[in-house]
Design an enzyme around this catalytic site. Structure first.
Site, short mmCIF file in Angstrom:
data_model
loop_
_atom_site.label_atom_id
_atom_site.label_comp_id
_atom_site.label_asym_id
_atom_site.label_seq_id
_atom_site.Cartn_x
_atom_site.Cartn_y
_atom_site.Cartn_z
N GLY A 13 -23.58 32.48 -6.82
CA GLY A 13 -24.76 31.73 -7.25
C GLY A 13 -26.03 32.53 -7.12
N ALA A 14 -25.93 33.84 -7.28
CA ALA A 14 -27.04 34.74 -6.94
C ALA A 14 -28.11 34.83 -8.01
CB ALA A 14 -26.51 36.13 -6.63
N GLY A 16 -29.33 32.06 -9.20
CA GLY A 16 -30.07 30.83 -8.96
C GLY A 16 -31.27 31.10 -8.07
N PHE A 17 -31.88 30.05 -7.59
CA PHE A 17 -33.15 30.18 -6.88
C PHE A 17 -33.01 30.82 -5.50
CE2 PHE A 17 -36.36 27.86 -4.13
CZ PHE A 17 -37.38 28.76 -4.39
N ILE A 18 -32.37 30.14 -4.57
CA ILE A 18 -32.29 30.67 -3.21
C ILE A 18 -31.42 31.92 -3.18
CG2 ILE A 18 -31.74 30.17 -0.80
CD1 ILE A 18 -32.07 27.22 -1.40
N THR A 132 -26.66 21.87 3.13
CA THR A 132 -27.95 21.21 2.96
C THR A 132 -28.22 20.22 4.08
OG1 THR A 132 -29.16 19.64 1.53
CG2 THR A 132 -26.78 19.55 1.45
N ASP A 133 -29.51 19.95 4.33
CA ASP A 133 -29.87 18.92 5.31
C ASP A 133 -29.41 17.53 4.89
OD1 ASP A 133 -31.66 18.51 3.22
OD2 ASP A 133 -33.46 18.75 4.43
N GLU A 134 -29.13 17.35 3.59
CA GLU A 134 -28.77 16.03 3.09
C GLU A 134 -27.42 15.54 3.58
OE1 GLU A 134 -29.73 14.77 -0.79
OE2 GLU A 134 -31.17 16.38 -1.15
N TYR A 159 -24.30 14.15 -4.59
CA TYR A 159 -24.56 15.56 -4.26
C TYR A 159 -24.27 15.85 -2.79
CZ TYR A 159 -27.31 19.47 -2.55
OH TYR A 159 -27.71 20.61 -1.89
N LYS A 163 -21.35 18.25 -0.89
CA LYS A 163 -21.65 19.34 0.04
C LYS A 163 -20.99 19.09 1.40
CE LYS A 163 -23.92 22.43 -0.64
NZ LYS A 163 -23.58 23.77 -1.18
#
Length: 384
Positions: A13-14, A16-18, A132-134, A159, A163
């Protein structure tokens, strides 16, 4: 404790954003490491995100999908991968309400395929899974201490459930097969070249266009925001100092309601918030607050360096300089975007040129390990 020193890092996923910020950070900081970045170039990925790395000799780009077992195993073996940093995932909560199956396929099944390939390969020394924190679910509004790494997982939307499910599989492979796994759980990340379905870039681009800033519900939902460079540094520390079998929260104590974010952006653009902000229908479910206890990571030497006001200003300035980074974001700027059903979005992503250190790998039912030139990119077909 002696630092871990990787040699060949695979970052999924490189584009993508993060993932791109982490890939650029590591490529530029450690010339002795080979950084192999993998992305299927979904709608929210962009080869231009990897621009700072593309001409460096220790960098290689691979196009492909982690859901292909043959493909994934081929990359691990041919590149002699010893370290995996797994960012690839569907991440936008709104999309998960509209297409939860795609989230399960990418986030759960894709993670399982990658783990199985790593197990079969047998030479992975670190597997860093990005969560994720979610997964913790809602934090009590009155809580003064955030969720710690042993807190119960109570995901509330498709989502976060996907995760959490991926995490369970990662942990199981660590216990059952001795795979050297590390899990991270992070707050919201913002900064340059984030796809504008996410809150901060969406509001910035709408403000630039003079359009209303849509807020779900009453805008009281609270989130914690970390600047992308601080997060990249966190992953640098985790990959070198993190302990196998452990989980690390990546969080900030500075919280902002969605309305606070909108008002701060209005102030940067000298807009009247009472006019620019528009309240719209809420999500089917919208967690009120996420709050993390990140002392464990701070004990490894990490600290947040970028204040919200400074990071937001730098992000705004970047979007003003790069208004056409994404080819068509009109659907992403909708109050309730549903991007997964869109085809052909951002076709110019694939036009970014890469040097000889890059190639594209495509899956095929024939031609075992056959490569051919396609401009400056090697196109490989693999059938193991």
């Amino acid at each position: 404790m002696e630092k871990y020193r990787p040699k060949n890092i695979l970052i999924t996923g490189a584009a993508g954003f993060i993932g791109s910020h982490v890939a650029n950070w590591l490529t530029q900081s450690y010339s002795e490491y080979r950084i192999i970045v993998l992305d299927k170039l979904d709608y929210c990925s962009n080869l231009k995100n990897l621009g700072p790395s593309q001409l460096r000799p220790n960098f290689k780009f691979v196009k492909g999908d982690i859901c292909s077992a043959d493909f994934t195993y081929f990359i691990l073996t041919t590149e002699s991968i010893d370290t995996v940093m797994h960012f690839a995932a569907q991440t936008h909560v709104d999309n998960s309400f509209g297409n939860s199956f795609e989230f399960i396929r990418n986030n759960v099944h894709g993670t399982c395929v990658l783990l199985e390939a790593c197990k079969a390969f047998g030479h992975i020394k670190r597997f860093v899974h990005v969560s994720t924190d979610e997964v913790y679910g809602e934090t009590d509004e009155k809580a003064v201490v955030g969720n710690h790494e042993a807190s119960q997982l109570l995901p509330t939307n498709p989502y976060s459930a996907s995760k959490a499910g991926a995490e369970m599989i990662v942990m199981a492979y660590g216990r059952s097969y001795g795979l050297p796994v590390i899990i991270t759980r992070g707050n919201n990340v913002y900064g340059p070249h984030q796809f504008p379905e996410k809150l901060v870039p969406k509001f910035i681009l709408l403000a630039m266009k003079g359009q209303p800033l849509p807020i779900h519900g009453d805008g009281s939902n609270v989130r914690s925001f970390l600047y992308c460079e601080d997060v990249a540094e966190a992953f640098d520390i985790i990959i070198h100092k993190g302990e196998v079998g452990h989980i690390y929260n990546i969080g900030t104590e500075e919280e902002k309601s969605v309305t606070d974010v909108a008002e701060d952006i209005c102030q940067l653009f000298s807009l009247d918030a009472s006019v620019a902000i528009k309240f719209v229908e809420n999500r089917p479910f919208n967690d009120q607050r996420y709050f993390l206890d990140s002392r464990k990571l701070k004990n490894l030497g990490w600290s947040e360096k970028t204040k919200w006001e400074d990071g937001l200003k730098k992000t705004m300035e970047w979007y003003i300089r790069n208004p056409d980074w994404w080819s068509d974001v009109s659907l992403a700027l909708h109050p309730h975007p549903r991007m997964l059903s869109v085809s052909g979005l951002g076709k110019d992503h694939h036009k970014a040129g890469f040097g000889a250190s890059s190639f594209t790998l495509e899956n095929s039912d024939d031609d075992k390990n056959v490569c051919r030139k396609k401009g400056s990119i090697d196109v490989c077909k693999s059938r193991l």
